[in-house]
Design an enzyme around this catalytic site. Sequence first.
Site, PDB file in Angstrom:
ATOM      1  N   THR A 286     -19.835  12.023  -4.444  1.00 27.19           N
ATOM      2  CA  THR A 286     -19.464  12.744  -5.676  1.00 27.19           C
ATOM      3  C   THR A 286     -20.538  12.599  -6.743  1.00 27.19           C
ATOM      4  O   THR A 286     -20.896  13.567  -7.422  1.00 27.19           O
ATOM      5  CB  THR A 286     -18.112  12.223  -6.215  1.00 27.19           C
ATOM      6  OG1 THR A 286     -17.197  12.140  -5.134  1.00 27.19           O
ATOM      7  CG2 THR A 286     -17.545  13.127  -7.284  1.00 27.19           C
TER       8      THR A 286
ATOM      9  N   LYS B 167     -12.256  -0.358 -15.202  1.00 23.60           N
ATOM     10  CA  LYS B 167     -12.728  -1.630 -14.641  1.00 23.60           C
ATOM     11  C   LYS B 167     -13.037  -2.646 -15.748  1.00 23.60           C
ATOM     12  O   LYS B 167     -12.842  -3.847 -15.574  1.00 23.60           O
ATOM     13  CB  LYS B 167     -13.941  -1.383 -13.735  1.00 23.60           C
ATOM     14  CG  LYS B 167     -13.564  -0.642 -12.449  1.00 23.60           C
ATOM     15  CD  LYS B 167     -12.508  -1.421 -11.654  1.00 23.60           C
ATOM     16  CE  LYS B 167     -11.880  -0.676 -10.536  1.00 23.60           C
ATOM     17  NZ  LYS B 167     -10.875  -1.452  -9.792  1.00 23.60           N
TER      18      LYS B 167
ATOM     19  N   ASP C 242       3.763   2.672  -4.292  1.00 22.27           N
ATOM     20  CA  ASP C 242       2.700   3.158  -5.172  1.00 22.27           C
ATOM     21  C   ASP C 242       2.661   2.139  -6.310  1.00 22.27           C
ATOM     22  O   ASP C 242       3.641   1.970  -7.048  1.00 22.27           O
ATOM     23  CB  ASP C 242       3.061   4.555  -5.693  1.00 22.27           C
ATOM     24  CG  ASP C 242       2.002   5.097  -6.665  1.00 22.27           C
ATOM     25  OD1 ASP C 242       1.348   4.286  -7.348  1.00 22.27           O
ATOM     26  OD2 ASP C 242       1.857   6.322  -6.745  1.00 22.27           O
ATOM     27  N   VAL C 243       1.540   1.435  -6.438  1.00 23.76           N
ATOM     28  CA  VAL C 243       1.489   0.307  -7.371  1.00 23.76           C
ATOM     29  C   VAL C 243       1.529   0.714  -8.845  1.00 23.76           C
ATOM     30  O   VAL C 243       1.578  -0.145  -9.715  1.00 23.76           O
ATOM     31  CB  VAL C 243       0.261  -0.597  -7.116  1.00 23.76           C
ATOM     32  CG1 VAL C 243       0.417  -1.364  -5.828  1.00 23.76           C
ATOM     33  CG2 VAL C 243      -1.036   0.199  -7.139  1.00 23.76           C
TER      34      VAL C 243
ATOM     35  N   TYR D 292     -13.670   5.699 -14.986  1.00 27.96           N
ATOM     36  CA  TYR D 292     -13.643   4.604 -14.000  1.00 27.96           C
ATOM     37  C   TYR D 292     -14.157   3.301 -14.639  1.00 27.96           C
ATOM     38  O   TYR D 292     -13.546   2.237 -14.490  1.00 27.96           O
ATOM     39  CB  TYR D 292     -14.487   4.993 -12.783  1.00 27.96           C
ATOM     40  CG  TYR D 292     -14.455   3.981 -11.664  1.00 27.96           C
ATOM     41  CD1 TYR D 292     -13.301   3.785 -10.918  1.00 27.96           C
ATOM     42  CD2 TYR D 292     -15.573   3.218 -11.360  1.00 27.96           C
ATOM     43  CE1 TYR D 292     -13.263   2.853  -9.890  1.00 27.96           C
ATOM     44  CE2 TYR D 292     -15.551   2.288 -10.330  1.00 27.96           C
ATOM     45  CZ  TYR D 292     -14.399   2.104  -9.595  1.00 27.96           C
ATOM     46  OH  TYR D 292     -14.363   1.174  -8.584  1.00 27.96           O
TER      47      TYR D 292
ATOM     48  N   ASP E 202       0.875  -1.180   0.000  1.00 23.85           N
ATOM     49  CA  ASP E 202       0.000   0.000   0.000  1.00 23.85           C
ATOM     50  C   ASP E 202       0.905   1.221   0.000  1.00 23.85           C
ATOM     51  O   ASP E 202       2.142   1.113   0.094  1.00 23.85           O
ATOM     52  CB  ASP E 202      -0.932  -0.031   1.235  1.00 23.85           C
ATOM     53  CG  ASP E 202      -2.242   0.719   0.997  1.00 23.85           C
ATOM     54  OD1 ASP E 202      -2.170   1.913   0.634  1.00 23.85           O
ATOM     55  OD2 ASP E 202      -3.323   0.143   1.202  1.00 23.85           O
TER      56      ASP E 202
END
Length: 255
Positions: free
Chosen positions: A200, A160, A64-65, A156, A38
Site C-alpha cells: 500500500t 501506535k 472482535d476485540v 496508524y 481472534d
Amino acid sequence: MTRRLSGKVALITGGAGGCGLAASERFAAEGAKVGIVDLPRSDGEAVAQRLCDAGHQAIFAPADVSDAGQVEQAVKAVEDAFGAITVLMNHAGILAAVPFLETSEEEWDRVMAVNVKSMFLVSKAVLPGMIAAGGGSIICTSSISGVVGTPMEVLYCTSKGACHMFARALAVEFRDRGIRSNAICPGFIATAHGLREIETLTRHGVDVSEAAIASAQGRLCKPEEVAAAALFLASDDASFVNGAQLFADNGYTAI
Ligand code: NAD
C-alpha cells in the site's frame, strides 16, 4: 527446550495469525496454557486444535476485540477453561496506510477501536483476575510507528503512539500489585499485515523497496522474532522490566 512459561495462562489477541500465531505456538511450547482470541472467521479453532494435538493446552475464544461484550465473553471463556490469566498479549491490530486528507472519520474510528480501545477493553476484563492471582505480565504490540512518522500513516502512527502510553501508564498504576506492562515495537515484519503495508505504501509513492527496508532494518523481521521478544517480556526473566518499550527492529530506530 526450557519451559519458561510453565504454570502461566496466556491470552493472546490476534493469536490466530501473523506474529500472534507465532506467539501462540511459542508460548504453548514454553508451557503456558494459551487462550487464542481472534475474529470468529479466523483460523483460531484450527490453531487451538493443532496445539492440543501437539500435547499443549489451548482454546480458541472468538471475539472482535473492539467489542466490549465479545471481549467479556472471550476472557470469561479462557478463565473458565484455565483459571486466571497471568500473561496478556494485546497484539491484534490493523493497518491504515492512506493519505491523511483522504482518511475518513469511519476509518479513523475503526483503527482506533481495533488498535487502541481493544487494549482498554481486554486489559480491563483481564486485570481483576490477574491481580487476584498475585500479578502478571501485559505486553502491548506497538510498532516503530509509535515513534517514527511515515507518510500516509498519520492514523496508524497515532494509534501506535497511544499503545506506548497505554503500556507505560498501566505499568505505573499497577506496579504495586505485581503487574508488569510493556510495549513491544517491531519494524516491518513478513506477515500479511507487513506485506500489505509495503504494497500500500508503494502504491502511494513511499519508498519501502527491498533496498530501502534493507537500509533501515537489514531485512524483514520474522514473526518468530517478535514472539521471542514477547516471550522474554512474558517470562519471569523480565521480572524488573516494567513500562519499557522493547524495539524488535534491528536498529531501525537506533540511527
Ligand atoms: P496479521 O495481520 O498477520 O495478524 C493479525 C491478527 O489479528 C489476525 O489473526 C487477525 O484475524 C487478528 N485481528 C485483526 N483484527 C481483529 C479484531 N478486531 N479482533 C480480533 N482479532 C483481530 O498481523 P501481524 O503482522 O501479526 O500484526 C498484528 C500486530 O502487529 C498489529 O498490532 C500491528 O500493528 C503490529 N505490527 C505489525 C508490523 C508488521 O510489519 N506486520 C510491524 C509492527 C507492528
